[in-house]
Design a protein around this motif. Sequence first.
Motif, mmCIF file in Angstrom:
data_model
loop_
_atom_site.group_PDB
_atom_site.id
_atom_site.type_symbol
_atom_site.label_atom_id
_atom_site.label_comp_id
_atom_site.label_asym_id
_atom_site.label_seq_id
_atom_site.Cartn_x
_atom_site.Cartn_y
_atom_site.Cartn_z
ATOM 1 N N ILE A 1 0.859 -1.186 0.000
ATOM 2 C CA ILE A 1 0.000 0.000 0.000
ATOM 3 C C ILE A 1 0.890 1.230 0.000
ATOM 4 C CG2 ILE A 1 -1.753 1.278 1.281
ATOM 5 C CD1 ILE A 1 -2.789 -1.427 2.286
ATOM 6 N N LEU A 2 0.728 2.078 -0.995
ATOM 7 C CA LEU A 2 1.609 3.227 -1.206
ATOM 8 C C LEU A 2 0.889 4.515 -0.842
ATOM 9 C CD1 LEU A 2 2.991 2.246 -4.743
ATOM 10 C CD2 LEU A 2 3.761 1.445 -2.489
ATOM 11 N N GLU B 1 11.238 2.835 -5.861
ATOM 12 C CA GLU B 1 12.660 2.501 -5.930
ATOM 13 C C GLU B 1 13.178 1.987 -4.588
ATOM 14 O OE1 GLU B 1 14.780 2.130 -8.493
ATOM 15 O OE2 GLU B 1 12.886 2.347 -9.581
ATOM 16 N N GLN B 2 12.680 2.553 -3.492
ATOM 17 C CA GLN B 2 13.082 2.043 -2.170
ATOM 18 C C GLN B 2 12.547 0.625 -1.960
ATOM 19 O OE1 GLN B 2 15.293 4.290 -0.930
ATOM 20 N NE2 GLN B 2 14.518 5.344 -2.758
ATOM 21 N N ILE B 3 11.332 0.381 -2.425
ATOM 22 C CA ILE B 3 10.758 -0.972 -2.319
ATOM 23 C C ILE B 3 11.568 -1.948 -3.167
ATOM 24 C CG2 ILE B 3 8.722 -2.371 -2.854
ATOM 25 C CD1 ILE B 3 7.027 0.136 -2.166
ATOM 26 N N ARG B 4 11.940 -1.532 -4.367
ATOM 27 C CA ARG B 4 12.761 -2.393 -5.229
ATOM 28 C C ARG B 4 14.071 -2.755 -4.529
ATOM 29 N NH1 ARG B 4 12.582 -2.768 -10.605
ATOM 30 N NH2 ARG B 4 11.454 -0.789 -10.793
ATOM 31 N N ARG B 5 14.677 -1.769 -3.870
ATOM 32 C CA ARG B 5 15.954 -1.987 -3.202
ATOM 33 C C ARG B 5 15.824 -2.868 -1.965
ATOM 34 N NH1 ARG B 5 17.957 3.145 -0.215
ATOM 35 N NH2 ARG B 5 16.392 2.310 1.241
ATOM 36 N N ASP B 6 14.787 -2.631 -1.150
ATOM 37 C CA ASP B 6 14.688 -3.281 0.151
ATOM 38 C C ASP B 6 13.823 -4.537 0.157
ATOM 39 O OD1 ASP B 6 16.247 -1.202 1.080
ATOM 40 O OD2 ASP B 6 14.561 -0.064 1.917
ATOM 41 N N ASP C 1 -0.998 -10.016 7.522
ATOM 42 C CA ASP C 1 0.307 -10.450 7.033
ATOM 43 C C ASP C 1 0.397 -10.463 5.509
ATOM 44 O OD1 ASP C 1 -1.345 -12.615 6.520
ATOM 45 O OD2 ASP C 1 -0.058 -14.107 7.470
ATOM 46 N N ARG C 2 -0.711 -10.139 4.843
ATOM 47 C CA ARG C 2 -0.710 -10.036 3.383
ATOM 48 C C ARG C 2 -0.621 -8.576 2.923
ATOM 49 N NH1 ARG C 2 1.042 -14.289 1.552
ATOM 50 N NH2 ARG C 2 -0.057 -14.150 -0.460
ATOM 51 N N LEU C 3 -0.481 -7.658 3.885
ATOM 52 C CA LEU C 3 -0.434 -6.237 3.581
ATOM 53 C C LEU C 3 0.822 -5.611 4.175
ATOM 54 C CD1 LEU C 3 -4.119 -5.266 4.509
ATOM 55 C CD2 LEU C 3 -3.247 -5.853 2.231
ATOM 56 N N THR C 4 1.470 -4.759 3.420
ATOM 57 C CA THR C 4 2.575 -3.944 3.929
ATOM 58 C C THR C 4 2.318 -2.501 3.499
ATOM 59 O OG1 THR C 4 4.134 -5.797 3.730
ATOM 60 C CG2 THR C 4 5.060 -3.585 4.005
ATOM 61 N N VAL C 5 2.311 -1.601 4.462
ATOM 62 C CA VAL C 5 2.027 -0.197 4.180
ATOM 63 C C VAL C 5 3.348 0.562 4.046
ATOM 64 C CG1 VAL C 5 0.883 1.902 4.974
ATOM 65 C CG2 VAL C 5 -0.134 -0.345 5.463
ATOM 66 N N PHE C 6 3.481 1.287 2.946
ATOM 67 C CA PHE C 6 4.666 2.100 2.695
ATOM 68 C C PHE C 6 4.248 3.571 2.611
ATOM 69 C CE2 PHE C 6 5.571 -2.035 0.762
ATOM 70 C CZ PHE C 6 6.816 -2.333 1.301
ATOM 71 N N VAL C 7 4.927 4.405 3.364
ATOM 72 C CA VAL C 7 4.667 5.843 3.347
ATOM 73 C C VAL C 7 5.943 6.561 2.934
ATOM 74 C CG1 VAL C 7 4.095 7.869 4.744
ATOM 75 C CG2 VAL C 7 2.890 5.709 5.135
ATOM 76 N N VAL C 8 5.815 7.522 2.031
ATOM 77 C CA VAL C 8 6.921 8.433 1.772
ATOM 78 C C VAL C 8 6.513 9.792 2.329
ATOM 79 C CG1 VAL C 8 6.082 8.780 -0.617
ATOM 80 C CG2 VAL C 8 8.375 9.575 0.051
ATOM 81 N N ALA C 9 7.239 10.230 3.344
ATOM 82 C CA ALA C 9 7.049 11.573 3.898
ATOM 83 C C ALA C 9 7.824 12.512 2.991
ATOM 84 C CB ALA C 9 7.550 11.630 5.331
ATOM 85 N N ILE D 1 4.376 9.568 12.928
ATOM 86 C CA ILE D 1 3.061 8.939 13.098
ATOM 87 C C ILE D 1 2.953 7.693 12.231
ATOM 88 C CG2 ILE D 1 0.582 9.269 12.704
ATOM 89 C CD1 ILE D 1 1.054 12.247 13.429
ATOM 90 N N ALA D 2 3.468 7.760 11.006
ATOM 91 C CA ALA D 2 3.418 6.594 10.123
ATOM 92 C C ALA D 2 4.158 5.414 10.739
ATOM 93 C CB ALA D 2 4.014 6.950 8.762
ATOM 94 N N ARG D 3 5.332 5.650 11.271
ATOM 95 C CA ARG D 3 6.106 4.558 11.878
ATOM 96 C C ARG D 3 5.426 4.033 13.134
ATOM 97 N NH1 ARG D 3 10.817 8.248 10.507
ATOM 98 N NH2 ARG D 3 11.587 7.401 8.518
ATOM 99 N N ALA D 4 4.831 4.927 13.908
ATOM 100 C CA ALA D 4 4.128 4.502 15.122
ATOM 101 C C ALA D 4 2.944 3.597 14.795
ATOM 102 C CB ALA D 4 3.662 5.719 15.907
ATOM 103 N N HIS D 5 2.380 3.753 13.602
ATOM 104 C CA HIS D 5 1.254 2.913 13.166
ATOM 105 C C HIS D 5 1.718 1.664 12.414
ATOM 106 C CE1 HIS D 5 -1.222 6.375 14.230
ATOM 107 N NE2 HIS D 5 -2.279 5.609 14.087
ATOM 108 N N GLY D 6 3.012 1.418 12.388
ATOM 109 C CA GLY D 6 3.527 0.192 11.792
ATOM 110 C C GLY D 6 3.875 0.271 10.320
ATOM 111 N N ALA D 7 3.823 1.450 9.725
ATOM 112 C CA ALA D 7 4.153 1.582 8.302
ATOM 113 C C ALA D 7 5.666 1.615 8.109
ATOM 114 C CB ALA D 7 3.528 2.845 7.725
ATOM 115 N N VAL D 8 6.103 1.145 6.952
ATOM 116 C CA VAL D 8 7.481 1.340 6.524
ATOM 117 C C VAL D 8 7.547 2.733 5.920
ATOM 118 C CG1 VAL D 8 9.331 0.529 5.019
ATOM 119 C CG2 VAL D 8 7.728 -1.119 6.036
#
Length: 257
Positions: free
Chosen positions: A22-23, A96-101, A48-56, A68-75
Amino acid sequence: IAIGAVATRSFPPAKKQHRYGILIAARNEEAVIGQLLDSIAAQRYPADRLTVFVVADNCSPGDRTAEIARAHGAVCYERHAPAHRTKGYALSFLLEQIRRDFSIDAFDGYMIFDADNLLAPDYIARMNDAFDSGEKIITSYRMSKNFFDNWISFTYSVHWLSTVRFEHRARSLLGLATRIQGTGYLFAAETVRNGWPYTSLTEDRAFAADAVVNGYRISYCHDAVFYDEQPVNLRIALRQRVRWAKGNLQVFADSGF
């Protein structure tokens, strides 16, 4: 218009629960991003089928969006590039960060939301039904959080509802491509294996045009409902409309012919 008024496509229950990234691109969204992340956590879908990604993205000093994003469990990744401030650049950086990590193919598909969105509890499950049926790009039912705040939010809300009722519904039923509009959509990982080059003022239109040119049909899932906040200030609304118009011209110059 006649078809969309009375019918739309439905999807059978999914046989597989796909894995989604989730972007969320967020700039100075500390006031609302926690509510979106809470609505994602409350989904009737395996966590476990979802991963939330936030770009601040280019947040002001002191803004707590990333915290706040990290406190809610987002990458959460932080981006500082004042010369490139569009949402398209933020999404390009995030993928690109997702591709790398993680690798792009670590997820079957990706969903994009704005920080002020809220999801109905079964949103992801219903989108998964459509994805599992073989659709590669899917948009969803956009409702307004503030329909009756004033005449500006009201006209925006009517615009989105008209698009849903008279465009998305019929095109999906007839097997034609509809269009994505900024937020609340899902696309297969295969569509972004080569990156996200859509950095114009209307990255959604650029992505949609490119997808159709390359043979992808953009479908619509009426049962997947999310809520979006509309402008209430005339100056902001006009600035947004000018930005959209300019972005649409940019997209046409790139891919219209």
